[in-house]
Design a protein around this motif. Structure first.
Motif, mmCIF file in Angstrom:
data_model
loop_
_atom_site.group_PDB
_atom_site.id
_atom_site.type_symbol
_atom_site.label_atom_id
_atom_site.label_comp_id
_atom_site.label_asym_id
_atom_site.label_seq_id
_atom_site.Cartn_x
_atom_site.Cartn_y
_atom_site.Cartn_z
ATOM 1 N N UNK A 37 0.129 7.483 1.287
ATOM 2 C CA UNK A 37 0.588 8.111 2.526
ATOM 3 C C UNK A 37 1.698 7.284 3.144
ATOM 4 N N UNK B 123 2.883 8.335 9.073
ATOM 5 C CA UNK B 123 1.901 9.139 9.787
ATOM 6 C C UNK B 123 2.431 9.583 11.139
ATOM 7 N N UNK B 124 2.485 10.875 11.355
ATOM 8 C CA UNK B 124 2.848 11.402 12.656
ATOM 9 C C UNK B 124 4.297 11.233 13.034
ATOM 10 N N UNK C 238 3.714 13.061 8.236
ATOM 11 C CA UNK C 238 3.006 12.944 6.962
ATOM 12 C C UNK C 238 3.682 13.844 5.937
ATOM 13 N N UNK D 203 -7.212 1.748 -0.818
ATOM 14 C CA UNK D 203 -6.004 0.941 -0.574
ATOM 15 C C UNK D 203 -5.707 0.051 -1.773
ATOM 16 N N UNK E 229 -2.841 -3.174 -2.336
ATOM 17 C CA UNK E 229 -1.805 -3.921 -1.622
ATOM 18 C C UNK E 229 -1.616 -3.255 -0.268
ATOM 19 N N UNK E 230 -0.401 -2.872 0.093
ATOM 20 C CA UNK E 230 -0.188 -2.228 1.385
ATOM 21 C C UNK E 230 -0.261 -0.704 1.357
ATOM 22 N N UNK E 231 -0.597 -0.136 0.205
ATOM 23 C CA UNK E 231 -0.613 1.332 0.095
ATOM 24 C C UNK E 231 -1.967 1.909 0.488
ATOM 25 N N UNK E 232 -1.917 3.065 1.153
ATOM 26 C CA UNK E 232 -3.129 3.802 1.493
ATOM 27 C C UNK E 232 -3.031 5.184 0.861
ATOM 28 N N UNK F 198 -8.180 10.477 3.599
ATOM 29 C CA UNK F 198 -8.512 9.039 3.612
ATOM 30 C C UNK F 198 -9.873 8.676 3.040
ATOM 31 N N UNK G 250 -3.758 8.109 13.623
ATOM 32 C CA UNK G 250 -3.613 8.008 12.168
ATOM 33 C C UNK G 250 -3.177 6.615 11.754
ATOM 34 N N UNK H 226 -6.065 4.291 11.870
ATOM 35 C CA UNK H 226 -6.975 4.507 10.749
ATOM 36 C C UNK H 226 -6.446 3.877 9.459
ATOM 37 N N UNK H 227 -5.135 4.060 9.215
ATOM 38 C CA UNK H 227 -4.529 3.494 8.011
ATOM 39 C C UNK H 227 -4.590 1.967 8.062
ATOM 40 N N UNK I 146 -8.101 0.545 7.533
ATOM 41 C CA UNK I 146 -8.431 0.629 6.106
ATOM 42 C C UNK I 146 -7.722 -0.452 5.313
ATOM 43 N N UNK I 147 -6.483 -0.713 5.669
ATOM 44 C CA UNK I 147 -5.699 -1.757 5.006
ATOM 45 C C UNK I 147 -6.343 -3.127 5.213
ATOM 46 N N UNK J 293 -9.558 -3.438 3.256
ATOM 47 C CA UNK J 293 -9.283 -3.546 1.837
ATOM 48 C C UNK J 293 -8.800 -4.953 1.475
#
Lengths: 293, 358
Positions: free
Chosen positions: A176, A179-180, A185, A214, A216-219, A240, B88, B91-92, B95-96, B99
């Motif tokens: 992703x 966001x917003x 997105x 996740x 690294x820095x990716x979600x 998510x 959002x 939330x991201x 989660x980061x 993780x």
């Protein structure tokens, strides 16, 4: 005839083949408990996504017993699952396998490897060169497998629909972003529009399974979906979060949809081919006979 | 009634085009009855600012009582600010963080808490991700640090209920500063500021070892792109949760997280010397910087296109040049390629793989 499809929106562990085989088997068990005949797992579900130079360490062959054993304890269960494939001639491909009862029913090697923006796939893996469908027999019929970015090229879905696909299956690992933002997105909106369009214009149901988690820095955003042949949404997984969602398709819907909207039957393939041949020749600076101008 | 000109805000950080996320019922449009023309509702993060047209400017009345006006040139600052959907983003980022903790095998975090909005936001995110008990917020004042910084840092600690330490860096920094001399005040300020930032890094990393924790970074995207940070100082961290949030986006996220409004509202400052503010030192408002950076970086606009869209040419050129000049701060040092396989060129791995955590 009704049949059920499970979308297993899991979070694979990076470069941990054993853990991911466990995650896949667990998902298949849960899908079987809900009477699914097909379980779809995401792109690179057995390896994780951001592998870089770990690619050769997690690559397996398409006849690897560990791959073929997925779903073995659920008789008759079809499983679509992404993994890093090492071919006989040692190409490393981002592939999706279709397995059932210990047999390889179909295999698709990702044709379009995004190597732009945040993506660097073409550096670490090689593209496939086939767009096919695979007969899984009733009730599902022919399945057109593709991997993530393949769906950003309408030709892949359309070739498979024209090749007789009764179901399109796309396995994905979509990260992703924004966001917003004013782009909102953007990738997710794009994905939804494209899926709606392929189902509608291909008059074909469509199963999309996108991973979460996740690296690294990716979600990765999830949002897996099952669409019916009229483009309507049968079921959609949350964004998510890990989830296993199951939806029901009716084979009669496909028959009736194609009677009422005979787009595939009406498609003028020879006309399309002529125009494609012309475009190919012109791009290469050749005349239509293939001679240099 | 004051005239617009004598109440102009020194650092206009107000976005007329910013989306309105939430109207807080207790915020009252103070003085709205004296307005001429339409009333505008403007937002900084979650803090709403009410103003009204007054011929050559909009008069702003901030809910916390600071008054000022915004000229029409501020209101027409060109291309839009980067938007964000705070829920959002939160939330991201949570989660980061989780993780990263899982992958590295750590369960605790240390943050340097300055009293500013960046570190406060990171503290809130960290507490949401791993629980306040697992977060150590270290306050590291120097003798010239403002009292407000300490007050605001304590507000954050109180709101979160996290662990906290206070380490006065004065006795560590002063002997080093005594060795620094020169004629150029500006250069001296930078050198002193760097010493303080790096001393804080030393304290943080020491505390992280004692607390068995990772150091969580507080650099935002605006700072990172402009290179407005100290290498191996405030930029040093194990993970960067707000590194892709522009300052103006960060305020919106801070509001959604419930960061105390006093912390969100105050002028951003590194507080390395008395009276220092980011916007004073950079000579530009975060509003104009973020509009420019968003256009240049995220939308890949040319300088000319930014100018055509209404941004001042000197601003756009300064930003573009600064982003390029500071590229080195965002990368690891170049390695002289000799062998067949070299980290950064052709030895490329994710940071964590099975067995590489602890």
């Amino acid at each position: 005839m009704e049949y059920r499809i499970a979308l297993a929106q899991v979070a694979p562990r990076l470069a941990d083949l054993d853990a991911n085989l466990g995650i896949a088997s667990d998902a298949v068990r849960r899908a079987a408990a809900q009477s699914a005949v097909l379980t779809v797992l995401p792109e690179l579900a057995l390896s994780g996504y951001l592998l870089q130079d770990l690619v050769p360490e997690v690559a397996i062959r398409s006849d690897d017993p560990r791959l073929l054993a997925i779903g073995r304890d659920a008789p008759g269960m079809l499983v679509a699952v992404g993994f890093v494939e090492e071919t006989d001639d040692h190409r490393y491909c981002n592939s999706a396998a279709l397995v059932r009862d210990g047999q390889l029913i179909g295999l698709h090697r990702k044709v379009y490897l995004p190597t732009y923006g945040l993506f660097d796939e073409g550096r670490f893996t090689r593209p496939g060169d086939r767009i096919r469908t695979h007969d899984a027999g009733p009730p599902v019929g022919r399945i057109g497998l593709s991997v993530c970015e393949d769906f950003w090229h309408a030709s892949v879905a359309m070739v498979q629909a024209l090749d007789g696909a009764d179901l399109l299956v796309n396995v994905a690992a979509g990260p992703s972003r924004a966001p917003g933002s004013s782009a909102g997105l953007a990738a997710i909106d794009g994905w939804h529009k494209m899926q709606d369009t392929y189902a509608l214009l291909g008059t074909v149901p469509l199963a999309f399974c996108n991973r979460v988690g996740n690296e690294e820095g990716l979600t990765f955003w999830g949002g897996s979906r099952l669409l019916a042949a009229d483009g309507s949404t049968v079921v959609q997984a949350p964004l998510w979060e890990e989830a296993l969602v199951v939806g029901t398709l009716e084979t009669d819907d496909l028959r009736m949809q194609r009677y009422g909207l005979p787009l595939l039957a009406d498609e003028r393939l020879e006309l399309v081919r002529r125009e494609l041949d012309r475009i190919i020749a012109e791009r290469a600076g050749l005349d239509a006979d293939g001679d240099s101008e | 009634m004051e005239t617009p000109s004598d109440r102009r805000i020194a650092h206009p950080r107000v976005a007329l085009s910013a989306p309105i996320y939430e109207v807080r019922p207790h915020v009252r449009p103070i003085g709205a009855k004296s307005c001429i023309g339409a009333q505008l509702t403007v937002e900084i993060g979650r803090i709403l600012v009410f103003g009204c047209d007054q011929r050559n400017g909009a008069r702003l009345l901030r809910p916390w009582g600071v008054r000022g006006t915004m000229t029409s040139s501020d209101a027409q600052a060109g291309p839009p600010l980067p938007a964000i959907e705070p829920a959002q983003a939160v939330e991201v980022i949570i989660g980061f963080i989780r993780s990263q903790m899982e992958q590295t095998g750590f369960s605790r975090l240390v943050v340097g808490l300055s009293g500013g909005v960046d570190s406060a936001t990171v503290a809130f995110l960290a507490a949401r991700a791993i629980g306040a008990d697992n977060l150590l917020a270290v306050r590291m004042p120097y003798r010239t640090s403002s009292e407000a910084s300490e007050t605001d840092a304590l507000r954050v600690v109180e709101a979160l209920g996290c662990r906290t330490d206070r380490v006065d860096i004065t006795p560590m920094v002063d002997p080093m500063l005594a060795l620094i001399s020169g004629d150029d005040d500006s250069s001296l300020n930078v050198r002193r500021g760097n010493v303080m930032a790096r001393q804080r890094m030393i304290v943080l990393y020491d505390r992280s070892a004692a607390f068995d924790a990772l150091v969580i970074g507080t650099s935002n995207k605006t700072e990172a792109l402009l290179g407005y940070g100290t290498l191996h100082g405030d930029m040093a961290a194990a993970l960067a949760p707000i590194g892709d949030l522009y300052k103006t986006q960060l305020r919106a996220v801070a509001g959604a997280l419930g960061v105390p409004s006093e912390v969100i509202a105050k002028p951003p400052s590194a507080d390395l010397w008395p009276g220092q503010t980011d916007e004073g030192e950079l000579g530009r408002s975060y509003d104009s910087l973020d509009r420019t950076l968003f256009a240049l970086v995220d939308r890949r606009w040319t300088v000319d296109r930014c100018v055509a869209a209404g941004l001042p040419r000197d601003l756009v050129e300064w930003v573009a040049q600064r982003v390029a000049r500071m590229e080195f701060k965002r990368q690891v040092p170049p390695v002289a390629k000799l062998s067949l396989r070299t980290p950064g060129f052709d030895h490329l791995y994710p940071r964590r793989r099975p067995g590489s955590g602890r």
